[in-house]
Scaffold this active site. Structure first.
Site, PDB file in Angstrom:
ATOM      1  N   SER A 130     134.777  39.757 -39.525  1.00 21.74           N
ATOM      2  CA  SER A 130     134.088  39.198 -40.692  1.00 21.74           C
ATOM      3  C   SER A 130     134.041  40.247 -41.798  1.00 21.74           C
ATOM      4  O   SER A 130     133.975  41.448 -41.511  1.00 21.74           O
ATOM      5  CB  SER A 130     132.663  38.821 -40.294  1.00 21.74           C
ATOM      6  OG  SER A 130     131.895  38.518 -41.444  1.00 21.74           O
ATOM      7  N   TYR A 160     124.532  41.020 -36.753  1.00 16.62           N
ATOM      8  CA  TYR A 160     125.854  40.368 -36.837  1.00 16.62           C
ATOM      9  C   TYR A 160     126.871  41.321 -37.474  1.00 16.62           C
ATOM     10  O   TYR A 160     127.979  41.508 -36.968  1.00 16.62           O
ATOM     11  CB  TYR A 160     125.716  39.092 -37.660  1.00 16.62           C
ATOM     12  CG  TYR A 160     126.997  38.344 -37.928  1.00 16.62           C
ATOM     13  CD1 TYR A 160     127.551  37.499 -36.966  1.00 16.62           C
ATOM     14  CD2 TYR A 160     127.650  38.467 -39.162  1.00 16.62           C
ATOM     15  CE1 TYR A 160     128.729  36.798 -37.229  1.00 16.62           C
ATOM     16  CE2 TYR A 160     128.816  37.771 -39.426  1.00 16.62           C
ATOM     17  CZ  TYR A 160     129.353  36.935 -38.450  1.00 16.62           C
ATOM     18  OH  TYR A 160     130.517  36.249 -38.716  1.00 16.62           O
TER      19      TYR A 160
END
Ligand SMILES: NC(=O)c1ccc[n+]([C@@H]2O[C@H](COP(=O)([O-])OP(=O)(O)OC[C@H]3O[C@@H](n4cnc5c(N)ncnc54)[C@H](OP(=O)(O)O)[C@@H]3O)[C@@H](O)[C@H]2O)c1
Length: 231
Positions: free
Chosen positions: A140, A156
């Site tokens: 990501s 995350y």
């Protein structure tokens, strides 16, 4: 004479970008193991896709489930060409590092970082039987530090930065493999939300390109839109 059929496995693939990756791979003639931790949803998703698609139960945060899935897949194929570690969780999108709980970090890493590591280890024997094995880790932009910290979802984000590091470790340990990680951009899924600018088709593009079209010599990289980026 036609080329032998490629075989792929995608984790967390009953919806979102993972499902679209399965759809695109199957449309290109790949035999795909669509895996998910929810049997009903996984079987339904596999049945909804035209092509050679098979559901296998796989919870990437559960060692026994990973070992069981590797045994199930080994009974159905003698090799695996492509492993896509797509499954992930986002538990702390509204959170700050100042009150982040250790449990949130541990849970997030168990799925987003340790999961891909254990899944890659478990499927390595089948991948070794491929002429050109490829592992693609779904990372990501949140894990990218090179352009400055996004200061969002710390658990995350850290799990994805660590996933990029894991990608380089596997690339070094497995020189015959192509091992890369991908930032798909901000994509409209349950995780990405409705405001995201990209479709799942766009989000899946670099993964499918790495799976089938990129040079085998491309390894140990972090990519967005089919090009290497710093992380
Ligand atoms: N959407 C974006 O904008 C965006 C941006 C950057 C990166 N990504 C990455 O893209 C990947 C796919 O996300 P998405 O956007 O398509 O979101 P999504 O639709 O929510 O898909 C996430 C998938 O991961 C699965 N999963 C979670 N924990 C699992 C586990 N322990 N075992 C097996 N499967 C598990 C989920 O299944 P359950 O329903 O069972 O939890 C779901 O199928 C993720 O790695 C995500 O971090 C997405």
């Amino acid at each position: 004479m036609s080329a032998p059929q490629k075989v792929a496995l995608v984790t967390g693939a009953y919806k979102g970008i993972g499902l679209e990756v399965v759809r695109q791979l199957a449309a290109r003639g790949v035999r795909v193991f669509l895996t998910a931790r929810q049997r009903g949803a996984g079987e339904k998703a596999a049945a909804s896709i035209k092509g050679d698609v098979h559901f296998v139960l796989l919870d990437v945060s559960d060692v026994e489930s990973i070992e069981s899935a590797a045994r199930v897949v080994a009974k159905q194929t003698d090799h695996l060409d492509i492993l896509i570690n797509n499954a992930a969780i986002l538990l702390d999108d509204a959170g700050s590092v100042l009150d982040l709980e250790g449990e949130t970090v541990l849970k997030t890493f168990a799925t987003n970082t340790v999961g891909p590591m254990l899944v890659t280890q478990a499927f390595q024997p089948l991948l070794e039987q491929s002429k050109a094995p490829r592992v693609i880790n779904m990372s990501s932009g949140a894990g990218q530090l090179a352009d400055g910290l996004q200061d969002w979802a710390p658990a995350y984000s850290m799990s994805k930065t660590a996933l990029n590091s894991l990608t380089q470790h596997f690339a070094a340990a497995l020189p015959r493999f192509a091992v890369n990680s991908v930032s798909p951009g901000w994509v409209r899924t349950d995780m990405g939300g409705d405001a995201a600018p990209l479709s799942v088709e766009q989000g899946a593009d670099t993964l499918v390109w790495l799976a089938l079209d990129a040079p085998q010599s491309l390894t140990g990289k972090f990519l967005r839109e089919r090009a290497e980026i710093a992380w």
